[in-house]
Enzyme design. Structure first.
Site, PDB file in Angstrom:
ATOM      1  N   ASP A  38     -19.902  22.190  72.982  1.00 24.55           N
ATOM      2  CA  ASP A  38     -20.357  21.408  71.712  1.00 24.55           C
ATOM      3  C   ASP A  38     -19.774  20.157  71.328  1.00 24.55           C
ATOM      4  O   ASP A  38     -18.721  19.877  71.749  1.00 24.55           O
ATOM      5  CB  ASP A  38     -20.225  22.371  70.489  1.00 24.55           C
ATOM      6  CG  ASP A  38     -20.976  23.769  70.380  1.00 24.55           C
ATOM      7  OD1 ASP A  38     -22.070  23.738  71.105  1.00 24.55           O
ATOM      8  OD2 ASP A  38     -20.852  24.632  69.747  1.00 24.55           O
ATOM      9  N   ASP A  80     -20.938  26.466  62.546  1.00 17.83           N
ATOM     10  CA  ASP A  80     -19.534  25.653  62.562  1.00 17.83           C
ATOM     11  C   ASP A  80     -19.405  24.746  61.469  1.00 17.83           C
ATOM     12  O   ASP A  80     -20.334  24.720  60.589  1.00 17.83           O
ATOM     13  CB  ASP A  80     -19.645  24.873  63.815  1.00 17.83           C
ATOM     14  CG  ASP A  80     -20.425  23.708  64.379  1.00 17.83           C
ATOM     15  OD1 ASP A  80     -21.322  23.730  63.335  1.00 17.83           O
ATOM     16  OD2 ASP A  80     -20.945  23.377  65.478  1.00 17.83           O
ATOM     17  N   ARG A 187     -19.048  30.245  68.146  1.00 14.74           N
ATOM     18  CA  ARG A 187     -19.524  29.876  66.896  1.00 14.74           C
ATOM     19  C   ARG A 187     -20.215  31.335  66.136  1.00 14.74           C
ATOM     20  O   ARG A 187     -19.893  31.566  65.365  1.00 14.74           O
ATOM     21  CB  ARG A 187     -20.587  28.923  66.815  1.00 14.74           C
ATOM     22  CG  ARG A 187     -20.185  27.395  67.228  1.00 14.74           C
ATOM     23  CD  ARG A 187     -21.152  26.681  66.928  1.00 14.74           C
ATOM     24  NE  ARG A 187     -22.088  26.589  68.415  1.00 14.74           N
ATOM     25  CZ  ARG A 187     -23.505  26.566  68.178  1.00 14.74           C
ATOM     26  NH1 ARG A 187     -24.039  26.613  67.139  1.00 14.74           N
ATOM     27  NH2 ARG A 187     -24.018  26.259  69.429  1.00 14.74           N
TER      28      ARG A 187
END
Length: 309
Positions: A38, A80, A187
């Site tokens: 990410d 997140d 996540r």
């Protein structure tokens, strides 16, 4: 330029951003990464350069190790800290309950991929649909959590902007290391832990410590890559593609076998000698690729699984 470069991805860059940067630095167009991180995450991002891109399918299958920070008490749409707050709850569970719940996720589990992910359904990436306000059905996937090592649990306060107003929330944070299989969304693991505890949760920090055999100890920052490129010494830091297959035994071919192997002919081998399925194949210690031993008609053969010449 052919081989594997272990890069330390910084926060704020997508994995594809790193590839774009490396293409400019190296002048090499054929570059791929072995597992997306990410944008907010940092850590190990092995890059395959040149003919090493043929090995990407084997690298993606490798296990991963992460260090994650879980914030309990707040759930977000992205799972997140970059997302919008969906719910907030007081955290009324004690440390022992938190530990017990987290450890209940160790083993083979079903995990539903998040909407904010690059998985394609119907030709569209899920995060593209999520940004349009759509939520569609996804199939849960079997992943495996090999181990979780709890490091610390503490009380904290965090600030999120909700409806244009900054608001402070009282939360609990948990720092842990997790060793997991490919395809695991940390996540989502954090989100699911929060749901099971009944207080919600999201991932507030993530570092990938290891991907397969590549770890933080020998990862290069982008600044280091730039410097090594400028000093014409970057190739010395490229790892050979055969390192991906170092877990397998090797087979050395003679001149006659090499000619047949290179032309796609199956080589008959003795099963007593070659009892495993995959082997690193060499010609006078020059790595050719990955070979596969299989049985047909009570005879065992060696054929090429992947060439890297």
């Amino acid at each position: 330029m052919n081989g594997i470069l272990n890069v330390l991805k910084p926060a704020g860059m997508t994995s594809f951003d790193v590839i774009g940067c490396m293409r400019k630095i190296t002048g090499q167009k054929k570059i791929g990464h072995a597992g997306t991180l990410d944008p907010s995450a940092v850590g190990v991002l092995p890059l395959c350069i040149g003919n090493a891109t043929k090995a990407l399918e084997f690298m993606i299958d490798k296990d991963k190790v992460y260090r994650a920070e879980l914030t309990l008490g707040i759930s977000t749409d992205t799972q997140d800290s970059s997302g919008i707050v969906l719910d907030s709850f007081p955290v009324e569970v004690n440390d022992d309950e938190i530990k017990k719940t987290i450890m209940s996720f160790v083993g083979a589990i079903q995990q539903l991929p998040p909407m904010y992910s690059a998985i394609k359904i119907g030709g569209k990436k899920l995060y593209e649909l999520a940004r349009q306000g759509q939520t569609i059905e996804r199939e849960a996937r079997t992943i495996e959590i090999y181990n979780i090592d709890l490091i610390r649990i503490w009380d904290d306060c965090v600030t999120f902007e909700t409806e244009g107003v900054a608001k402070e929330f009282t939360v609990k944070k948990v720092l842990f290391d997790v060793h997991c299989s490919k395809g695991t969304y940390i996540r989502t693991l954090c989100n699911d832990i929060g749901e099971k505890l009944g207080c919600g949760g999201h991932m507030s920090f993530l570092v990938r410590k290891r991907a397969g055999q590549y770890d933080l100890d020998n990862a290069l920052t982008i600044e280091e890559v730039v410097h090594l490129s400028e000093t014409k010494s970057l190739e010395g830091y490229l790892l050979p593609v055969e390192k991906i297959f170092e877990e397998y035994d090797s087979i050395n071919l003679n001149k006659e076998e090499l000619f047949k192997y290179n032309n796609g002919v199956w080589l008959e081998v003795g099963r007593n000698k070659y009892k495993k399925t995959f082997y690193r194949v060499y010609d006078n210690n020059n790595f050719l690729g990955l070979g596969e031993v299989f049985e047909k008609g009570n005879t065992f053969y060696l054929k090429s699984k992947k060439f890297f010449k």
